[in-house]
Design an enzyme around this catalytic site. Structure first.
Site, PDB file in Angstrom:
ATOM      1  N   ARG A 170      46.710  -7.435  60.787  1.00 13.71           N
ATOM      2  CA  ARG A 170      47.069  -8.854  60.727  1.00 13.71           C
ATOM      3  C   ARG A 170      48.595  -9.022  60.767  1.00 13.71           C
ATOM      4  NH1 ARG A 170      43.641 -12.664  58.400  1.00 13.71           N
ATOM      5  NH2 ARG A 170      45.292 -13.563  57.129  1.00 13.71           N
ATOM      6  N   ARG A 174      57.594  -5.232  64.541  1.00 13.69           N
ATOM      7  CA  ARG A 174      58.483  -5.591  65.660  1.00 13.69           C
ATOM      8  C   ARG A 174      59.753  -4.779  65.632  1.00 13.69           C
ATOM      9  NH1 ARG A 174      58.053 -11.139  63.682  1.00 13.69           N
ATOM     10  NH2 ARG A 174      56.163 -12.041  64.592  1.00 13.69           N
ATOM     11  N   ARG A 249      36.751 -10.890  46.975  1.00  7.62           N
ATOM     12  CA  ARG A 249      37.878 -10.849  46.056  1.00  7.62           C
ATOM     13  C   ARG A 249      38.160 -12.276  45.613  1.00  7.62           C
ATOM     14  NH1 ARG A 249      39.097  -6.657  43.406  1.00  7.62           N
ATOM     15  NH2 ARG A 249      41.358  -7.047  43.358  1.00  7.62           N
ATOM     16  N   ARG A 280      51.829 -11.784  44.383  1.00  8.76           N
ATOM     17  CA  ARG A 280      52.970 -12.509  44.936  1.00  8.76           C
ATOM     18  C   ARG A 280      53.261 -13.744  44.102  1.00  8.76           C
ATOM     19  NH1 ARG A 280      49.855 -13.846  50.648  1.00  8.76           N
ATOM     20  NH2 ARG A 280      48.013 -14.739  49.709  1.00  8.76           N
ATOM     21  N   GLU A 306      50.121 -15.062  41.666  1.00  7.89           N
ATOM     22  CA  GLU A 306      48.746 -14.790  42.113  1.00  7.89           C
ATOM     23  C   GLU A 306      48.266 -13.447  41.583  1.00  7.89           C
ATOM     24  OE1 GLU A 306      49.122 -16.813  46.507  1.00  7.89           O
ATOM     25  OE2 GLU A 306      47.780 -15.107  46.257  1.00  7.89           O
ATOM     26  N   TYR A 354      37.022 -12.889  57.380  1.00 15.45           N
ATOM     27  CA  TYR A 354      38.395 -13.107  56.950  1.00 15.45           C
ATOM     28  C   TYR A 354      39.073 -14.013  57.986  1.00 15.45           C
ATOM     29  CZ  TYR A 354      42.901 -11.498  54.895  1.00 15.45           C
ATOM     30  OH  TYR A 354      44.122 -11.389  54.272  1.00 15.45           O
ATOM     31  N   ASP A 356      41.275 -17.092  59.549  1.00 13.94           N
ATOM     32  CA  ASP A 356      42.421 -17.959  59.304  1.00 13.94           C
ATOM     33  C   ASP A 356      41.975 -19.400  59.561  1.00 13.94           C
ATOM     34  OD1 ASP A 356      44.273 -15.989  58.628  1.00 13.94           O
ATOM     35  OD2 ASP A 356      44.721 -15.567  60.727  1.00 13.94           O
TER      36      ASP A 356
HETATM   37  N1  UDP Z   1      50.079  -6.430  53.063  1.00  9.81           N
HETATM   38  C1  UDP Z   1      50.854  -5.463  52.473  1.00  9.81           C
HETATM   39  N2  UDP Z   1      52.075  -5.811  51.979  1.00  9.81           N
HETATM   40  C2  UDP Z   1      52.550  -7.072  52.046  1.00  9.81           C
HETATM   41  C3  UDP Z   1      51.761  -8.063  52.656  1.00  9.81           C
HETATM   42  C4  UDP Z   1      50.515  -7.714  53.148  1.00  9.81           C
HETATM   43  O1  UDP Z   1      50.445  -4.324  52.373  1.00  9.81           O
HETATM   44  O2  UDP Z   1      53.675  -7.321  51.559  1.00  9.81           O
HETATM   45  C5  UDP Z   1      48.736  -6.044  53.567  1.00  9.81           C
HETATM   46  C6  UDP Z   1      47.647  -6.213  52.513  1.00  9.81           C
HETATM   47  O3  UDP Z   1      46.690  -5.194  52.698  1.00  9.81           O
HETATM   48  C7  UDP Z   1      47.050  -7.545  52.885  1.00  9.81           C
HETATM   49  C8  UDP Z   1      47.126  -7.493  54.397  1.00  9.81           C
HETATM   50  O4  UDP Z   1      48.371  -6.838  54.666  1.00  9.81           O
HETATM   51  O5  UDP Z   1      45.730  -7.674  52.417  1.00  9.81           O
HETATM   52  C9  UDP Z   1      47.058  -8.825  55.086  1.00  9.81           C
HETATM   53  O6  UDP Z   1      48.101  -9.635  54.612  1.00  9.81           O
HETATM   54  P1  UDP Z   1      48.098 -11.211  54.782  1.00  9.81           P
HETATM   55  O7  UDP Z   1      49.452 -11.689  54.412  1.00  9.81           O
HETATM   56  O8  UDP Z   1      47.580 -11.524  56.116  1.00  9.81           O
HETATM   57  O9  UDP Z   1      47.062 -11.641  53.660  1.00  9.81           O
HETATM   58  P2  UDP Z   1      46.673 -13.118  53.135  1.00  9.81           P
HETATM   59  O10 UDP Z   1      47.874 -13.992  53.330  1.00  9.81           O
HETATM   60  O11 UDP Z   1      45.470 -13.531  53.929  1.00  9.81           O
HETATM   61  O12 UDP Z   1      46.361 -12.895  51.691  1.00  9.81           O
END
Ligand code: UDP
Length: 373
Positions: A170, A174, A249, A280, A306, A354, A356
């Site tokens: 996801r 870059r 979850r 976060r 969170e 999952y 968006d």
């Molecule tokens: N992820 C990570 N570190 C970060 C942010 C995301 O390892 O700082 C990984 C983690 O496994 C997460 C996945 O990337 O579940 C997808 O992140 P995303 O931000 O898409 O998750 P969401 O915003 O849907 O919670």
């Protein structure tokens, strides 16, 4: 009798309701919560639209979806660029030249690519089979250890080796100095909040809304009010968990109103070490540049920590755990769902995906069109 009963006032339900009403059908939308908008619900606190069920940043490559949501809201120019905090060291996300420079001191894209390749080779990964291997093969072991491993284990409550590789894909990787978290043509936050946007979707003479009522608790009554039903709750709950429980979850939020203008200087800061108990912190005002709707600076701020946990009955389900075991169980439930000719099941919980927001809307538009054909 009405034409459609919609169970759940989130995005899937609201889009179906609107599509049916726009073509002359009568619709009743019900929700067990006392508000509309499902998990994209925002509530105004001290002039700040607080994302009550977690941060939602609208982003899409789908022009049809973008045009659709723009019928119901004006979108601001917010671009998501979270910061990772690893034990006090700050890194740019998603993984880009700023991240690589801070991690390794590399300056050119060629140096960064060489560093990743060196670490990938040393780990001996050719075909990544799980999230850990996928992560290392994309960004190397250092970034995996500092920015992915701890965060992912907190987020999912599982070892990275036990998780599917697609989850980490996801995130963009870059070799440019671009902190935009998404590879999307269109991105933004609806001005005035998501609740207002969903309110506008449901604002139609053909749509009635009833809140605080639980479909599953009184199915017979609700089934009798409409010809067809759109159900957007958890698919396993619909079938009384008769094949077993799908795993989800859940997330718990600790919200705080702080008497200061700026807590962390960014909408999202990810705590990527394993020890910090939260995943976060969201500082909601930065989704709208710290201003109220008249363009004035807001003196206070609202933050949400969170905490991720395994779902148990009574909790809110947020993320489906799309590993092999759960995916197999979902397929069995889907077979049952396909036999329910009166019921359309969709959305993140109805399809156990999952998704968006834009994918949910695209799926709802498609499903409604199919239905109306
Ligand atoms: N992820 C990570 N570190 C970060 C942010 C995301 O390892 O700082 C990984 C983690 O496994 C997460 C996945 O990337 O579940 C997808 O992140 P995303 O931000 O898409 O998750 P969401 O915003 O849907 O919670």
């Amino acid at each position: 009798m009405i034409d459609y009963l919609i169970v759940g006032a989130g995005l899937f339900g609201a889009v179906c309701a609107r599509q049916f009403a726009d073509t002359g059908r009568s619709v009743l939308v019900i929700d067990k919560r006392d508000h509309i908008a499902g998990n994209v619900y925002t509530e105004k606190i001290e002039g700040i639209n607080v994302h009550k069920y977690g941060a939602h940043i609208f982003h899409t490559n789908n022009e049809e979806v973008w045009d659709y949501v723009n019928r119901f809201a004006v979108f601001n120019r917010f671009t998501n660029s979270p910061v990772a905090n690893y034990k006090g060291e700050l890194y740019s996300l998603p993984f880009n030249m700023y991240t690589f420079n801070k991690m390794w001191g590399v300056v050119t894209p060629e140096e960064a690519a060489a560093k990743i390749e060196e670490q990938r080779k040393a780990a001996g990964i050719t075909e990544p089979k799980n999230l850990e291997e996928q992560a290392i093969s994309l960004v190397g072991t250092d970034i995996y250890e500092k920015l992915i491993k701890g965060y992912t284990q907190k987020q999912w409550g599982r070892e990275c080796k036990e998780l599917p590789a697609f989850i980490i894909k996801r995130l963009p990787v870059r070799l440019t100095f671009d902190n935009n978290y998404f590879n999307a043509l269109f991105q933004g936050i609806p001005v005035g909040g998501y609740t207002k946007m969903v309110e506008n979707m449901l604002d139609h003479t053909g749509i009635k809304v009833q809140l605080g009522v639980d479909y599953l608790e009184d199915r017979e009554k609700w089934n009798a009010v409409a010809d067809k039903i759109v159900y957007t709750g958890p698919i396993d709950a619909y079938f009384d968990y008769k094949l077993g429980c799908l795993e989800y979850r859940s997330v718990r939020f600790e919200n705080e109103l702080l008497d200061m203008p700026n807590f962390q200087g960014n909408a999202a800061v990810n705590y990527t070490d394993a020890e910090t108990p939260w995943t976060r912190i969201i500082e909601h005002k930065w989704f709208e540049f710290g201003k109220d709707e008249d363009g004035n600076d807001l003196p206070k701020t609202v933050i949400s920590r969170e905490y991720s946990s395994e779902w148990k009955p009574g909790d809110e389900p947020y993320y489906p755990v799309n590993d092999e075991k759960n995916s197999a169980l979902y397929r069995e439930y889907r077979k049952l769902a396909d036999k329910e000719t009166r019921v359309i099941m969709g959305g993140r919980l109805g399809e156990y995906r999952y998704y968006d927001m834009d994918q949910v809307i695209a799926a709802a538009l498609e499903r409604a069109e199919e239905e109306l054909r």
